[in-house]
Design an enzyme around this catalytic site. Structure first.
Site, short mmCIF file in Angstrom:
data_model
loop_
_atom_site.label_atom_id
_atom_site.label_comp_id
_atom_site.label_asym_id
_atom_site.label_seq_id
_atom_site.Cartn_x
_atom_site.Cartn_y
_atom_site.Cartn_z
N HIS A 72 -13.13 2.90 8.90
CA HIS A 72 -12.38 1.73 8.39
C HIS A 72 -12.96 1.29 7.04
O HIS A 72 -13.36 0.14 6.85
CB HIS A 72 -12.40 0.59 9.40
CG HIS A 72 -11.17 -0.28 9.31
ND1 HIS A 72 -10.45 -0.67 10.41
CD2 HIS A 72 -10.53 -0.82 8.25
CE1 HIS A 72 -9.43 -1.41 10.03
NE2 HIS A 72 -9.46 -1.52 8.71
N GLU A 102 -11.63 1.69 17.96
CA GLU A 102 -12.72 1.56 16.98
C GLU A 102 -13.57 0.31 17.18
O GLU A 102 -14.71 0.24 16.72
CB GLU A 102 -12.16 1.56 15.55
CG GLU A 102 -11.37 0.31 15.17
CD GLU A 102 -10.85 0.33 13.72
OE1 GLU A 102 -10.18 1.30 13.35
OE2 GLU A 102 -11.12 -0.64 12.99
N PRO A 138 2.17 -2.33 9.63
CA PRO A 138 1.28 -3.05 10.54
C PRO A 138 1.45 -2.53 11.97
O PRO A 138 2.48 -1.93 12.29
CB PRO A 138 1.75 -4.50 10.44
CG PRO A 138 3.14 -4.43 9.95
CD PRO A 138 3.27 -3.18 9.14
N ASN A 160 5.53 -0.66 17.71
CA ASN A 160 5.20 0.67 17.17
C ASN A 160 3.86 1.21 17.68
O ASN A 160 3.35 2.20 17.16
CB ASN A 160 5.26 0.69 15.64
CG ASN A 160 4.25 -0.25 15.01
OD1 ASN A 160 3.31 -0.69 15.65
ND2 ASN A 160 4.43 -0.57 13.74
N ILE A 168 0.84 -1.21 0.00
CA ILE A 168 0.00 0.00 0.00
C ILE A 168 0.87 1.25 0.00
O ILE A 168 0.62 2.20 -0.76
CB ILE A 168 -0.97 -0.02 1.21
CG1 ILE A 168 -1.91 -1.22 1.11
CG2 ILE A 168 -1.75 1.29 1.28
CD1 ILE A 168 -2.76 -1.48 2.35
N ASP A 206 -8.78 6.80 8.98
CA ASP A 206 -9.72 5.75 8.59
C ASP A 206 -9.80 4.70 9.69
O ASP A 206 -10.61 3.79 9.63
CB ASP A 206 -9.27 5.09 7.28
CG ASP A 206 -10.31 4.09 6.77
OD1 ASP A 206 -11.48 4.46 6.68
OD2 ASP A 206 -9.93 2.93 6.49
N THR A 252 -4.40 5.19 7.58
CA THR A 252 -5.32 4.17 7.05
C THR A 252 -4.83 2.79 7.46
O THR A 252 -5.26 1.80 6.90
CB THR A 252 -5.40 4.23 5.50
OG1 THR A 252 -4.07 4.07 4.99
CG2 THR A 252 -6.00 5.51 5.00
N SER A 253 -3.92 2.75 8.44
CA SER A 253 -3.31 1.47 8.79
C SER A 253 -4.00 0.83 10.00
O SER A 253 -4.93 0.03 9.82
CB SER A 253 -1.82 1.65 9.01
OG SER A 253 -1.22 0.40 9.08
N ARG A 254 -3.59 1.17 11.18
CA ARG A 254 -4.26 0.70 12.39
C ARG A 254 -4.25 1.82 13.41
O ARG A 254 -3.23 2.52 13.57
CB ARG A 254 -3.57 -0.54 12.98
CG ARG A 254 -3.82 -1.85 12.22
CD ARG A 254 -5.28 -2.31 12.29
NE ARG A 254 -5.51 -3.55 11.56
CZ ARG A 254 -5.91 -3.63 10.29
NH1 ARG A 254 -6.13 -2.53 9.59
NH2 ARG A 254 -6.12 -4.80 9.73
#
Ligand code: NAD
Length: 346
Positions: free
Chosen positions: A294, A262, A205, A210, A157, A257, A231-233
Site C-alpha cells: 500500500h 492487508e 472505490p 463491487n 487516478i 499494491d 492499486t485501489s482496494r
C-alpha cells in the site's frame, strides 16, 4: 486561539514529518500513536476533539460509539478511500472528512511502475545482476505499445493512468459506474473490459456492490495471460480465485499494491517472523506476482498535500460546522441528499 486536540492513530515517521511541517500545524495539539484505532485503543482519544486515521484503522459501529461517548466530534481520514468507516453509523454523531485528492499522479505512476517492473522482469533482473548473473534467460517481456488496457474507474487516478498509457501508444478502454463524457476515454461494458483487455487496472472505490468483482467467473472471461493491476482496494479481487487463475496460466501476472486481508500485515515489518496468511504467502511466492505494501500514495508531494488538507478539513469543520470534504452515507447518492443546499451532512 485555543489549540485543537488531535489524536493521531497509526502514525508512521513519514506521517509525523509531513504533519509537523504542514501549514496550520500551530493550531493543533497533536498526540501521535503508533497503534491503530480499534475498540481497544479508543481510550487514547480521551480529551481529543478529533481523531486522524488511515486506511486500516477500524472505524466501525463499536469504535464510533466509544469515540462519541468520549466527546470526539470528528474523524479525519488522511486518505481518499473510506471503506473502513461505517459511515451510516457515524451519521448524526461523528463528522467524517477525507482527502479526496492529494496526488493522483503518485498512484497512477506507481501503477505504471508496477506494470513495467512486472512485464519487463525488472524485479528478477535486479536480483540477478546484484549477483553478477547477466544471463537473460527467462526475462523476455512484451511491448506495451499497441496493447489494450482496460481501466475500471475513470476518476482522478484512472484518468492520469489513462494518459500515461496513451503516452506508451496503448489503446485505452474504460468502465465507470458514472462515465464522464469529457474524459476522452472509450467507454465499454465491464464484460467488454474483461474480454478485450491485455492489461486491466483498477481505480474505483471498494463498495458492497463491487466486492470481488474479479472472481473465478470474471477471470474466466478475460484474455489468457491478462495482467491485473490493483492499486485501489484489495477487496476488489478474490485472492483465492486470483491464485487459481495464476496457476492455470489464465492470469499472466498480477501487480498488487493492496490486498484484501492487508489490515493485519501491511505497514508492519514481519521479516524474521512467520506470516500466518497462507494466501498472501502463496501470492508472494509466485514469480509473476509483484506486491507492494500500500505504497502507491507515498510521494513527498502527496504526503505534503495530505497533511495540509487534513488539518484544513478539521479546522474548517470545527469552525463552520461543514466542510466540502465531509462524507456521509448519503454522499454516493448525492442527488437524493436533502442536506446538499445547506452544504452540511448533518
Ligand atoms: P475518484 O473518486 O476520483 O474516482 C473513482 C471513480 O470510480 C469515479 O469515476 C467513480 O464514478 C468510479 N466508480 C465508483 N463506483 C464504481 C464501480 N462500482 N465500478 C466502476 N467505477 C466506479 O477516486 P480516485 O482519487 O481516482 O481514487 C480511486 C481509488 O484509488 C480510491 O477509491 C482508493 O480506493 C484508491 N487509492 C489508493 C491509493 C494507494 O495508495 N494505493 C491511494 C489513493 C487512492
Amino acid at each position: 486561539m485555543k489549540k485543537i486536540k488531535l489524536a493521531f492513530f497509526d502514525a508512521k515517521e513519514y506521517d509525523k514529518e509531513a504533519f509537523e511541517h504542514a501549514e496550520g500545524r500551530e493550531n493543533f495539539d497533536i498526540s501521535y500513536y503508533d497503534t491503530q484505532l480499534s475498540p481497544e485503543t479508543c481510550l487514547l482519544a480521551k480529551g481529543a476533539k478529533a481523531v486522524c486515521v488511515f486506511v486500516n484503522d477500524r472505524v466501525d459501529g463499536e469504535v464510533i460509539d466509544r469515540l462519541s461517548a468520549l466527546g470526539v466530534k470528528l474523524v479525519a481520514l488522511r486518505c481518499a478511500g473510506y471503506n473502513n468507516v461505517e459511515i451510516e453509523k457515524a451519521y448524526g454523531r461523528l463528522h467524517v472528512v477525507r482527502v479526496p485528492a492529494y496526488s493522483p499522479y503518485a498512484v497512477a505512476e506507481h501503477a505504471m511502475a508496477l506494470l513495467l517492473t512486472s512485464i519487463r522482469r525488472i524485479h528478477k533482473a535486479y536480483i540477478r545482476t546484484r549477483d553478477f548473473n547477466f544471463s537473460l534467460n527467462g526475462l523476455t517481456g512484451f511491448d506495451l505499445h499497441g496493447k489494450t488496457v482496460g481501466i475500471v474507474g475513470t476518476g482522478k487516478i484512472g484518468r492520469v493512468f489513462a494518459d500515461i498509457c496513451k503516452g506508451f501508444g496503448m489503446r485505452v478502454i474504460g468502465y465507470d459506474k458514472f462515465p464522464a463524457p469529457d474524459s476522452g476515454i472509450e467507454y465499454v461494458t465491464l464484460e467488454e473490459i474483461w474480454k478485450q483487455s491485455d492489461i486491466i487496472s483498477f481505480h474505483c472505490p471498494l463498495t458492497n456492490e463491487n466486492l470481488h468483482m474479479v472472481n473465478a467467473d470474471t477471470i474466466a472471461m478475460m484474455k489468457k495471460g491478462v495482467v491485473l493491476i490493483n492499486t485501489s482496494r484489495g477487496g476488489l479481487i478474490d485472492s483465492e480465485a486470483l491464485l487459481e487463475g495464476i496457476k492455470s496460466r489464465q492470469v499472466g501476472a498480477a501487480c498488487l499494491d493492496v490486498y484484501e486481508e492487508e489490515g493485519d500485515v501491511f505497514f508492519h515489518d514481519f521479516s524474521g517472523h512467520i506470516v500466518s496468511d497462507d494466501t498472501l504467502a502463496r501470492l508472494i511466492s509466485m514469480p509473476n506476482v509483484i506486491i507492494t505494501g500500500h505504497q502507491a500514495f507515498l510521494t513527498k508531494e502527496a504526503l505534503g498535500n495530505i497533511a495540509k488538507t487534513t488539518l484544513e478539513n478539521i479546522t474548517t469543520l470545527l469552525k463552520t460546522g461543514s466542510s466540502p470534504n465531509e462524507i456521509c452515507y448519503k454522499c454516493p447518492e448525492f442527488a437524493s441528499c436533502e442536506q446538499k443546499h445547506a452544504k452540511k451532512c448533518f
